[in-house]
Design a protein around this motif. Structure first.
Motif, short mmCIF file in Angstrom:
data_model
loop_
_atom_site.label_atom_id
_atom_site.label_comp_id
_atom_site.label_asym_id
_atom_site.label_seq_id
_atom_site.Cartn_x
_atom_site.Cartn_y
_atom_site.Cartn_z
N ASP A 53 16.53 25.01 30.84
CA ASP A 53 16.52 23.61 32.27
C ASP A 53 17.46 22.90 31.75
O ASP A 53 17.13 22.14 31.23
CB ASP A 53 15.48 23.12 31.96
N PRO A 54 18.58 22.89 32.35
CA PRO A 54 19.76 21.87 32.32
C PRO A 54 19.48 20.76 32.75
O PRO A 54 20.09 19.86 32.37
CB PRO A 54 21.15 22.76 32.50
N TYR A 55 18.67 20.55 33.02
CA TYR A 55 19.03 19.24 34.62
C TYR A 55 18.46 18.02 33.81
O TYR A 55 18.97 17.63 33.99
CB TYR A 55 17.86 19.44 35.59
N PRO A 56 17.98 18.10 33.08
CA PRO A 56 17.67 17.08 32.27
C PRO A 56 18.70 16.71 31.07
O PRO A 56 19.03 15.48 31.18
CB PRO A 56 16.44 17.61 30.69
N THR A 57 19.77 17.35 30.93
CA THR A 57 20.98 17.14 30.15
C THR A 57 21.85 16.27 31.09
O THR A 57 22.86 15.75 31.02
CB THR A 57 21.42 18.70 29.29
N TYR A 58 22.06 16.93 32.33
CA TYR A 58 22.36 16.50 33.46
C TYR A 58 22.52 14.69 33.58
O TYR A 58 23.34 14.50 33.83
CB TYR A 58 22.65 17.37 34.67
N ALA A 59 21.08 14.90 33.96
CA ALA A 59 20.88 13.91 34.15
C ALA A 59 21.03 12.45 32.60
O ALA A 59 21.53 11.82 33.36
CB ALA A 59 18.99 12.85 34.05
N ARG A 60 21.10 13.09 31.83
CA ARG A 60 21.19 12.27 30.80
C ARG A 60 23.09 11.98 30.69
O ARG A 60 23.76 10.96 30.35
CB ARG A 60 21.39 12.24 29.17
N LEU A 61 24.14 12.92 31.14
CA LEU A 61 25.36 12.76 31.35
C LEU A 61 25.66 12.01 32.71
O LEU A 61 26.88 11.01 32.59
CB LEU A 61 25.64 14.30 32.37
N ARG A 62 24.73 11.16 33.98
CA ARG A 62 24.92 10.90 34.34
C ARG A 62 24.49 9.16 33.81
O ARG A 62 25.45 7.93 35.05
CB ARG A 62 23.73 10.76 35.55
N ALA A 63 24.19 8.88 33.65
CA ALA A 63 24.74 7.88 32.75
C ALA A 63 26.04 7.37 32.19
O ALA A 63 26.24 6.18 32.22
CB ALA A 63 23.15 7.42 31.70
#
Length: 418
Positions: free
Chosen positions: A18-28
């Motif tokens: 599930d890469p989506y939580p990491t993507y969300a952290r990257l957006r910060a």
């Protein structure tokens, strides 16, 4: 989180699943995260611009010699590298033109009847296998055999040989991951060696007895003028056309079906309105992209779009993250079948936009209405198991029960997805 930390998170077992939580952290940290060894791009506008910018190339032979010494001699690496997937203009443009005729909108539309017939037969088989409540694996029984049958029909591969390609593809495509082990490369080389041997025999068979298929057409081009298509390029492009021709679509069918089963209201709407399939497929592609990332390398210095890079810099374009960029998509983590014009980057953009995108879309547009119409009782029997891959995101198994089924022929009542 810097670029290295982000990649560590994405390549961890939870990150691959599930890469989506990491993507969300990257957006910060913004749409572009530049690091000393590579940069990550997660914004939609930035990713789209890079994919269309000819200052960003793919890792061709010349560049690969500089950054991956010793790659030559690996059958898996060579199988990918000599194809249009891993070449830059003008070689890329030359090879792509030779295969493009098989993927025009008209030629793809002509395949609708073939896709519908094959999908209907597979659904009938699943219904029979699961009639007494037995669990069926939708990946093995439908999501794999449908696209492999379609691309093999295009290439002229005999139906008896279609089951061979699942393992070969699974072995070979690990080289598309951003990081692989020596053991994984050894497995990829074995799969590539077997696949290349098979396709070499197919090439010789079509040379002796040409047919109305893409393999015969490419063999004719090579035999007429080896400068237009060399022997290595012929073999490599057949490998990529075959593997890419079903691998992405297989993942799209599996990912999309799980989303629909998790959203019964939307599945019911599609059941009664198969004409909604095109917009459903676009949103499914956006919501859980079957291809999560692609790599580019700067061919010259680049200073734009938040990047300040010298020539030879690596850029990882996170397609799955760009498809959930909240600057473009309101509530990006919500599946919205009625989202207007999502235009996901799942098939890339620019010169390397996926040649088979139209075919993959059509297969999904036919398949999903047929599945929900003819198997209205289809339900997950357990949570499906993800493959431990990041680049190509899909399921290994998808256990389901079929419940009661609509036994009408596949073409009755508009159930072909039109």
């Amino acid at each position: 989180m810097d670029a290295a930390e982000a990649m560590t998170a994405l390549l961890s077992p939870p990150g691959r699943v599930d890469p989506y939580p990491t993507y969300a952290r990257l957006r910060a940290h913004g749409p572009v995260l530049q690091g000393p060894e590579f940069s990550l791009v997660n914004g939609y506008a930035e990713a789209d611009a890079i994919l269309r910018d000819n200052r960003f190339g793919v890792l061709d032979d010349v560049l690969r010699d500089q950054v991956l010494p010793g790659w030559r001699g690996s059958p898996a690496m060579e199988s990918i590298s000599r194809s249009m997937l891993r070449t830059n203009p003008p070689d890329h443009s030359r090879m792509r033109r030779l295969a493009a005729g098989a993927f025009t909108p008209r030629r793809i539309a002509e395949l609708r009847a073939v896709i519908t017939a094959q999908a209907g037969e597979l659904i009938d088989a699943m219904a029979a296998k699961g009639r007494d409540g037995a669990v069926v694996d939708v990946m093995a029984e439908f999501a794999y055999p449908l696209p492999v049958g379609v691309i093999c029909t295009l290439l002229g591969v005999p139906a008896a040989d279609w089951p061979l390609f699942r393992r070969w593809s699974a072995d070979l495509t690990v080289v598309l991951e951003p990081e692989i082990t020596a053991a994984e490369l050894a497995v990829a080389d074995r799969g590539a060696t077997e696949l290349r041997a098979y396709l070499t025999e197919l090439i010789e068979a079509r040379r002796r007895a040409p047919a109305d298929d893409l393999t015969s057409a490419l063999v004719r081009v090579h035999d007429a003028d080896g400068d237009r298509l060399t022997g290595d390029e012929l073999l490599a492009n057949l490998v990529v056309l075959l593997v890419a021709g079903f691998e992405t679509t297989t993942n799209l069918l599996g990912n999309g079906l799980v989303v629909l089963l998790d959203h019964p209201r939307e599945a019911e709407a599609l059941r009664t309105r198969p004409d909604l399939a095109p917009q459903y497929v676009e949103e499914l592609l956006r919501y859980d992209s079957p291809v999560q990332l692609t790599t580019r390398i700067t061919t010259t210095a680049v200073r734009s779009g938040g990047l300040d890079l010298p020539a030879g810099s690596w850029v990882l374009v996170l397609l799955g993250a760009a498809n959930r960029d909240p600057r473009r998509y309101p509530e990006p983590d919500r599946f919205d079948a009625w989202r207007a014009h999502p235009q996901p980057l799942s098939f890339g953009a620019g010169a390397h936009f996926c040649l088979g995108a139209g075919l993959a879309r059509l297969e999904a547009q036919v398949a999903f209405p047929l599945l929900v119409r003819r198997l209205p009782g289809l339900e997950l029997a357990a949570r499906p198991r993800r493959r431990p891959r990041l680049t190509l995101r899909g399921y290994d198994t998808l256990p389901a029960t079929v419940g009661g089924s609509d036994t009408l022929p596949a073409t009755v009542g508009g159930s072909d997805g039109r």
